[in-house]
Design an enzyme around this catalytic site. Structure first.
Site, PDB file in Angstrom:
ATOM      1  CG  ASP A 118      70.821  18.830-142.121  1.00  7.92           C
ATOM      2  OD1 ASP A 118      70.983  19.597-143.076  1.00  7.92           O
ATOM      3  OD2 ASP A 118      71.674  18.618-141.241  1.00  7.92           O
ATOM      4  CB  CYS A 120      65.445  21.218-132.651  1.00  9.51           C
ATOM      5  SG  CYS A 120      66.516  19.794-132.902  1.00  9.51           S
ATOM      6  CG  ASP A 176      69.026  14.272-132.148  1.00  6.10           C
ATOM      7  OD1 ASP A 176      67.940  14.758-132.500  1.00  6.10           O
ATOM      8  OD2 ASP A 176      70.123  14.784-132.429  1.00  6.10           O
ATOM      9  NE  ARG A 190      75.525  17.018-136.985  1.00  5.95           N
ATOM     10  CZ  ARG A 190      74.338  17.153-137.557  1.00  5.95           C
ATOM     11  NH1 ARG A 190      73.768  18.318-137.661  1.00  5.95           N
ATOM     12  NH2 ARG A 190      73.703  16.100-138.008  1.00  5.95           N
ATOM     13  CE  LYS A 231      64.461  18.744-135.921  1.00  2.00           C
ATOM     14  NZ  LYS A 231      64.700  17.378-136.427  1.00  2.00           N
ATOM     15  CD1 TRP A 232      66.741  27.736-134.278  1.00  2.00           C
ATOM     16  CD2 TRP A 232      65.526  29.259-135.368  1.00  2.00           C
ATOM     17  NE1 TRP A 232      67.484  28.883-134.348  1.00  2.00           N
ATOM     18  CE2 TRP A 232      66.766  29.837-135.007  1.00  2.00           C
ATOM     19  CE3 TRP A 232      64.601  30.037-136.066  1.00  2.00           C
ATOM     20  CZ2 TRP A 232      67.087  31.160-135.312  1.00  2.00           C
ATOM     21  CZ3 TRP A 232      64.931  31.356-136.356  1.00  2.00           C
ATOM     22  CH2 TRP A 232      66.158  31.909-135.991  1.00  2.00           C
ATOM     23  CG  ASP A 233      68.821  21.185-135.084  1.00  2.00           C
ATOM     24  OD1 ASP A 233      69.113  21.249-133.880  1.00  2.00           O
ATOM     25  OD2 ASP A 233      68.896  20.145-135.760  1.00  2.00           O
ATOM     26  CG  MET A 234      71.674  26.455-131.498  1.00  2.00           C
ATOM     27  SD  MET A 234      73.274  25.976-130.847  1.00  2.00           S
ATOM     28  CE  MET A 234      73.925  27.566-130.437  1.00  2.00           C
ATOM     29  CG  ASN A 235      72.605  20.114-134.695  1.00  2.76           C
ATOM     30  OD1 ASN A 235      72.247  19.323-133.825  1.00  2.76           O
ATOM     31  ND2 ASN A 235      71.920  20.315-135.794  1.00  2.76           N
TER      32      ASN A 235
HETATM   33  C1  GLA Z   1      69.971  17.463-135.067  1.00  2.00           C
HETATM   34  C2  GLA Z   1      68.499  17.252-134.796  1.00  2.00           C
HETATM   35  C3  GLA Z   1      68.015  16.089-135.615  1.00  2.00           C
HETATM   36  C4  GLA Z   1      68.250  16.374-137.083  1.00  2.00           C
HETATM   37  C5  GLA Z   1      69.713  16.646-137.325  1.00  2.00           C
HETATM   38  C6  GLA Z   1      69.948  17.114-138.751  1.00  2.00           C
HETATM   39  O1  GLA Z   1      70.721  16.407-134.576  1.00  2.00           O
HETATM   40  O2  GLA Z   1      68.248  17.071-133.446  1.00  2.00           O
HETATM   41  O3  GLA Z   1      66.649  15.851-135.371  1.00  2.00           O
HETATM   42  O4  GLA Z   1      67.476  17.478-137.458  1.00  2.00           O
HETATM   43  O5  GLA Z   1      70.216  17.638-136.451  1.00  2.00           O
HETATM   44  O6  GLA Z   1      71.263  17.377-139.027  1.00  2.00           O
END
Ligand code: GLA
Length: 707
Positions: free
Chosen positions: A346, A504, A526, A422, A455-459
């Site tokens: 990120d 992710c 994480d 977030r 790395k395809w994230d979803m937070n």
């Molecule tokens: C999530 C992911 C982390 C990182 C952060 C970046 O929490 O799990 O590994 O990539 O986002 O904002």
């Protein structure tokens, strides 16, 4: 014996896998009824199980709650329905009418049975699909529903399948619970009487539960006992309802959506549920896990045969503070350690300096990457590594150009708060224009920068999940969001066959058989504390294979837990999955860099066993004994034993562990010490991993057949 056969007199269907059988038949009322799921049977033997149901005991009982292939809402059924329909006239219920079957052989070694039904009154067609293969005991099931009428109807519940267990004296339920940074906590408790609901209402698979269950009679262990398990291939909200009936039966039904979500079915429309795959074994939880791992590698993952590279990820080293110079410096150090894939996390785009702004503006920040990402990508490639990039395509910060231009693109309900988590909102991926936009910038970014890995994230979880301006969008979005997400991933992979993807979701928020069909590995948590991680990995590995279990070695004291454990211990934990490094290498002392390089090289010697071998959990991560896992080549030619010990207490005896999967009578040489061991001793009497005295001791022992 054919994989699928039918007895002409009794109408019993028998589905056979290498070691198990599954039997069912359509009963006199037209309903598909379950007969058997367990050890192998012949058709004759299965017919014996097709005894008529005992008469109902009182006017308050109906059809048994467990024992149908897809219990519907309709007639005298009072259990949790797998199928619940509301017709245009407002009425409900479904009455089975059997209309035929199809037998398919889509590929050698694969057989499919499709049982066809319709409702007796309304033109709603239901097809139950069963897939069996000659190389796995996993049986895949799903359901297809078609509205053949000219008015819309609603599926209030449309589960993929219901699974029934035989009557047993008792039942125990295994599943995982958790939360962010503490995913996959394995629970193994007696199954309560009544209904137990495992679910995610978050629109994603979730950290809090994982869409799989295991049931046993309460006596199974790693090596012995009958275990019935199932896993759902879906990455949105889901629900699995497990029942233990007053009549002493147990079973479960599972599918997409949580309570209250509805799947609209327009005239002529078809709804295909995701697969809810089931597995029986009579050799305990260890065998169940190994069978799931093989199934995921052979039939779910797109590229499981590949060897996953050693990865470096910048997140814990730099946070949002990424720029070309800093990343190049880290890349140089990573390459020197033997890293094969360098991932920028990120912070590389738009006005992203922290988590408050920039999400959605997917162009490299000019002040951080003045010439774009290409120079960094070139450096990484020149260093002999692949280049990976973090993305979070489904999200937007309100403080972003994207949101200012398209405030209507997010999930929302007019007049209601747009709840931020977030500091971000969820883009409505159910909208084709939003999904197309994401696909567009992703495919360009991958192509223009030579990106090998995303790395395809979803937070965050969904909230105010509305789709204004559409007649039934509020209902449709729960499924369409996920199918459009799958569609973008599928299109990207088609465009870029060499691209590999990590799923992710703020750690392990979106890991299931559905997303794994179109990704290559998973960021499990994480939480990178090597001690906590042993527990998380233990739960994760119940169903998901080490081949997808991404794990990093990070700095100490750990960012989250403030715990300090030796570099070796951290490495050994990460080496039991896909080894990655996530520490700030610019601060590692020379001797740690040297030790790390040695451990990376050691991992490369054994990773084929971790990634493609069979996992044996010799001693779990709870309690006073060391945690010990073993990865063995399927042909028994070599094995890797990994052991970790927390603080030892004086006087607590440490019994040896018995190694598994070795060739009887063979001898094995320890590749480090040269010592030769007999399989008969290792397997029959046990092996004591050589752990240094003191806290946080760990070891990795590679044994190779000597003769
Ligand atoms: C999530 C992911 C982390 C990182 C952060 C970046 O929490 O799990 O590994 O990539 O986002 O904002």
């Amino acid at each position: 014996m054919p994989m699928i056969s039918r007895a002409p007199d009794t109408g019993v269907w028998l589905l056979s896998t290498p070691r198990t059988s599954y039997a069912l038949r359509v009963d006199d009322t037209g309903a598909p009824c379950h007969l058997a799921w367990g050890p192998r049977l012949t058709l004759r033997e299965a017919e014996e199980l097709a005894a008529p149901q005992p008469p109902v005991a009182s006017s308050f009982e109906g059809r048994p709650e467990v024992g149908e292939e897809l219990p519907v809402d309709g007639g005298t059924r009072y259990g949790p329905p797998s199928l619940q329909v509301r017709y245009p006239d407002g009425s409900r219920a479904f009455e089975w009418q059997h209309t035929g079957h199809r037998l398919l052989q889509p590929a050698p070694g694969v057989a499919v049975l499709v049982l066809l039904f319709r409702d007796r009154l309304h033109p709603l067609h239901v097809a139950l699909h069963y897939t069996v293969r000659d190389d796995t005991d996993v049986i895949e099931r799903h359901t297809v529903l078609r509205n053949a009428g000219d008015r819309p109807l609603s599926l209030l519940r449309a589960d993929s399948a219901a699974w029934s267990l035989p009557p047993l004296p008792g039942y125990r339920l295994s599943h995982v619970t958790g939360q962010w940074s503490a995913e996959n906590q394995l629970r193994r408790d007696p199954l309560p009487h009544g209904e137990t609901v495992l679910t995610s209402r978050r629109g994603i698979t979730s950290h809090h539960a994982s869409p799989w269950v295991m049931l046993d009679d309460g006596e199974a262990d790693e090596e012995h006992g009958r275990v019935w398990s199932a896993a759902l291939a879906w990455s949105g909200s889901w629900r699995i309802t497990v029942q233990r009936t007053p009549g002493g039966r147990a079973g479960f039904t599972g599918g997409t959506g949580h309570e209250g979500t509805v799947v609209p079915l327009a005239p002529g429309e078809e709804h295909t549920t995701p697969v809810f795959a089931g597995l029986f074994t009579d050799q305990g939880f260890g065998a169940a896990s190994r069978a799931w791992h093989r199934y995921v590698r052979d039939h779910v993952l797109p590229h499981a045969d590949e060897t996953a590279p050693v990865l470096y990820n910048s997140w814990e080293a730099t946070g949002f503070d990424v720029d070309e110079t800093g990343q190049k410096a880290l890349a140089e150090r990573a390459a020197a350690l033997g890293v094969e894939l360098y991932v920028v996390d990120d912070g590389w785009f738009g006005a992203r300096r922290d988590d408050r702004a920039g999400l959605g503006d997917w162009t490299p920040s000019p002040d951080r990457f003045p010439d774009g990402l290409e120079p960094l990508a070139d450096t990484v490639h020149r260093l002999g590594m692949r280049f990976g990039l973090w993305v979070e395509p489904e999200m937007v910060n309100p403080d972003s150009d994207l949101y200012r231009a398209h405030p209507d693109w997010v999930l929302h309900i007019p007049g209601r708060t747009r709840s931020e988590l977030r500091n971000q909102l969820v883009l409505n991926f159910a909208r084709d224009d939003v999904a197309d936009w994401a696909y567009g910038w992703l495919t360009r970014t991958v192509a223009d920068n030579g990106i090998d890995f995303l790395k395809w994230d979803m937070n965050r979880s969904l909230s105010e999940a509305g789709w204004p301006g559409t007649a039934d969008g509020h209902d449709r979005l729960w499924t369409r969001y996920v199918t459009n997400l799958y569609g973008v991933l599928d299109r990207l992979r088609d465009d870029h066959p060499g691209l590999r993807v990590e799923t992710c979701g703020g750690g392990g928020g979106r890991i299931d058989l559905g997303i794994l069909r179109r990704t290559d590995q998973a960021w499990v948590s994480d939480n990178t504390d090597a001690v906590d991680r042993l527990v998380i990995q233990h739960g994760f590995g119940q169903v998901f294979p080490a081949r997808v279990m991404s794990a990093w070695v990070t700095d100490v004291p750990n960012q989250l837990t403030a715990r300090t454990v030796p570099l070796r211990f951290r490495f050994h934990t990460a080496m039991s999955g896909l080894l990655g490094i996530g520490g700030d290498l610019t601060r590692w002392p020379e001797e740690e860099l040297a030790e790390a390089a040695e451990l990376v090289a050691a991992y490369k010697q054994v990773r084929h066993l971790v990634q493609h071998g069979d996992l044996y959990r010799l001693s779990g991560p709870h309690g006073e004994q060391p945690t010990v896992v073993q990865y063995t080549a399927p042909d028994g030619s070599e094995t890797l034993v990994l052991a970790w010990r927390r603080g030892p207490r004086h006087g607590v005896p440490q019994p040896p562990v018995r190694l598994r999967g070795l060739t009887p009578g063979a001898r094995y040489r320890d590749t480090r010490t040269g010592q030769v061991h007999h399989a008969t001793v290792l397997a029959g009497y046990g092996y004591l991993p050589d752990l240094e005295p003191g806290d946080w001791a760990s070891t990795a022992v590679h044994l190779v057949r000597a003769d």
